[in-house]
Design an enzyme around this catalytic site. Structure first.
Site, PDB file in Angstrom:
ATOM      1  N   ASP A  51       0.849  -1.203   0.000  1.00  0.00           N
ATOM      2  CA  ASP A  51       0.000   0.000   0.000  1.00  0.00           C
ATOM      3  C   ASP A  51       0.886   1.255   0.000  1.00  0.00           C
ATOM      4  O   ASP A  51       0.387   2.381  -0.028  1.00  0.00           O
ATOM      5  CB  ASP A  51      -1.014  -0.004   1.156  1.00  0.00           C
ATOM      6  CG  ASP A  51      -0.365  -0.081   2.519  1.00  0.00           C
ATOM      7  OD1 ASP A  51       0.875  -0.209   2.601  1.00  0.00           O
ATOM      8  OD2 ASP A  51      -1.109  -0.014   3.524  1.00  0.00           O
ATOM      9  N   SER A  52       2.220   1.043  -0.016  1.00  0.00           N
ATOM     10  CA  SER A  52       3.145   2.158  -0.266  1.00  0.00           C
ATOM     11  C   SER A  52       2.897   2.718  -1.669  1.00  0.00           C
ATOM     12  O   SER A  52       3.419   3.784  -2.011  1.00  0.00           O
ATOM     13  CB  SER A  52       4.601   1.699  -0.115  1.00  0.00           C
ATOM     14  OG  SER A  52       4.823   0.482  -0.809  1.00  0.00           O
ATOM     15  N   LYS A 120      -1.659  -9.226   2.840  1.00  0.00           N
ATOM     16  CA  LYS A 120      -0.909  -8.798   4.039  1.00  0.00           C
ATOM     17  C   LYS A 120      -1.754  -7.811   4.830  1.00  0.00           C
ATOM     18  O   LYS A 120      -2.406  -6.933   4.236  1.00  0.00           O
ATOM     19  CB  LYS A 120       0.430  -8.168   3.645  1.00  0.00           C
ATOM     20  CG  LYS A 120       1.198  -7.623   4.857  1.00  0.00           C
ATOM     21  CD  LYS A 120       2.679  -7.387   4.560  1.00  0.00           C
ATOM     22  CE  LYS A 120       2.991  -6.085   3.875  1.00  0.00           C
ATOM     23  NZ  LYS A 120       2.601  -4.865   4.604  1.00  0.00           N
ATOM     24  N   GLU A 122      -1.776  -5.367   8.614  1.00  0.00           N
ATOM     25  CA  GLU A 122      -0.961  -4.799   9.697  1.00  0.00           C
ATOM     26  C   GLU A 122      -1.661  -5.012  11.042  1.00  0.00           C
ATOM     27  O   GLU A 122      -2.850  -4.683  11.173  1.00  0.00           O
ATOM     28  CB  GLU A 122      -0.753  -3.292   9.469  1.00  0.00           C
ATOM     29  CG  GLU A 122       0.098  -2.996   8.248  1.00  0.00           C
ATOM     30  CD  GLU A 122       0.330  -1.498   8.013  1.00  0.00           C
ATOM     31  OE1 GLU A 122      -0.024  -0.679   8.891  1.00  0.00           O
ATOM     32  OE2 GLU A 122       0.872  -1.161   6.955  1.00  0.00           O
ATOM     33  N   GLU A 189       8.806  -4.242  10.765  1.00  0.00           N
ATOM     34  CA  GLU A 189       9.313  -2.982  10.219  1.00  0.00           C
ATOM     35  C   GLU A 189       9.913  -2.104  11.309  1.00  0.00           C
ATOM     36  O   GLU A 189       9.291  -1.854  12.344  1.00  0.00           O
ATOM     37  CB  GLU A 189       8.164  -2.233   9.497  1.00  0.00           C
ATOM     38  CG  GLU A 189       8.614  -0.922   8.878  1.00  0.00           C
ATOM     39  CD  GLU A 189       7.640  -0.340   7.856  1.00  0.00           C
ATOM     40  OE1 GLU A 189       6.669  -1.021   7.478  1.00  0.00           O
ATOM     41  OE2 GLU A 189       7.874   0.816   7.443  1.00  0.00           O
TER      42      GLU A 189
HETATM   43  O1  KIV Z   1       3.514  -1.119   1.705  1.00  0.00           O
HETATM   44  C1  KIV Z   1       4.685  -1.530   1.731  1.00  0.00           C
HETATM   45  O2  KIV Z   1       5.492  -1.267   0.845  1.00  0.00           O
HETATM   46  C2  KIV Z   1       5.084  -2.352   2.872  1.00  0.00           C
HETATM   47  C3  KIV Z   1       6.545  -2.635   3.021  1.00  0.00           C
HETATM   48  C4  KIV Z   1       7.224  -1.450   3.539  1.00  0.00           C
HETATM   49  C5  KIV Z   1       6.780  -3.827   3.854  1.00  0.00           C
HETATM   50  O3  KIV Z   1       4.275  -2.733   3.647  1.00  0.00           O
END
Ligand code: KIV
Length: 271
Positions: A51-52, A120, A122, A189
């Site tokens: 989600d980056s 994924k 969090e 992280e």
């Molecule tokens: O969204 C992302 O790129 C991430 C990584 C930093 C692990 O969650």
């Protein structure tokens, strides 16, 4: 005999085998077809549609604004470019924290529409019901603890997490909960290296670090950061493998010059 070499797809079981034999897991983000194809051809083990994308693709300050539809768009594009790597799609903020029914519906949409291999999420204890329900639906889940960018408004800062005993203990207990629930891997992280190593040695689950030191089972970075496309972001854990920002600006500048000077196109570059 076939002349084509068989491609062995990376599965969640392959990651477990890698941890058992001490082979480090490589993981990198990608958000589009062309980049995902290059990353896969370079033989990356895991590609994360992070989600980056909210930051590096959409230009937002945080990861919070990206939507489920947008993550599905990126996920679909990446999957089309990948033959070997395990593809994981981040569940965006607001699609799994509310309740576990909504969480499983969001995860099912991601899997059905992108054809990715896993999702994924969090968090630990707070979202364990959602994790359980998604795994019960047959969807592999990667956990994410330590600095969790979707909770940035709770922390107020991107500093190193779990330096104090209490937070470190909670992180270890959350990691164990995620392992018991059946997560196939966990991202840690921005935490102290000693804590990363401890979690990795106490769990059978592969631990992938970003700023979690060298004692974990694998590493992940954001592709725009490691290629030097983003310039303003420079945490200690980031190793830049290229300065693509300068290369791109140089190439674009040369093109502009050639157009203005009428050097491009030349006789051979036209019909
Ligand atoms: O969204 C992302 O790129 C991430 C990584 C930093 C692990 O969650």
């Amino acid at each position: 005999m076939s002349v084509h070499k068989e491609i062995r797809k990376v599965t969640t079981h392959v990651l477990l085998e890698m941890k058992l034999r001490g082979e480090k897991i490589s993981m990198l983000t990608a958000y589009d077809f062309s980049m995902a194809r290059l990353v896969d051809e370079a033989r990356m083990d895991v590609i994360l549609v992070g989600d980056s994308a909210s930051n590096v693709m959409a230009g937002n300050e945080t990861t919070l604004p990206i939507t489920l539809d947008q993550m599905i768009y990126h996920g679909k594009s990446v999957v089309k470019g990948v033959k070997r790597a395990l593809v994981v799609v981040d569940m965006p903020f607001g699609t799994y924290q509310g309740n576990s029914k909504e969480a499983v519906q969001s995860a099912i949409r991601i899997m059905k529409e992108t054809h990715a291999d896993a999702v994924k999420l969090e968090g630990g204890k707070e979202i364990i019901e959602s994790v359980n329900r998604i795994i019960s639906a047959g969807i592999p889940v990667m956990g994410h603890l330590g600095l969790m960018p979707q909770s940035i408004h709770k922390y107020g800062t991107y500093v190193v997490r779990a330096k104090e005993d209490e937070e470190a203990k909670k992180l270890i207990s959350d990691a164990k909960l995620l392992e018991e629930a059946g997560c196939f891997a966990i991202v840690l992280e921005k935490i102290p290296a000693s804590l990363g190593e401890k979690v990795s040695s106490e769990l059978k689950t592969p631990i992938i670090g970003i700023g979690a030191g060298g004692g974990v089972d694998g590493q992940v970075l954001v592709i725009h950061d490691m290629l030097g496309i983003t310039q303003e972001f420079s945490p200690r854990f980031l190793r830049r493998y290229h300065n693509l920002a300068a290369e791109i600006k140089g190439a674009v500048g040369a093109y502009i010059e050639d157009v203005k000077s009428k050097d491009f196109p030349n006789d051979k570059e036209q019909y």
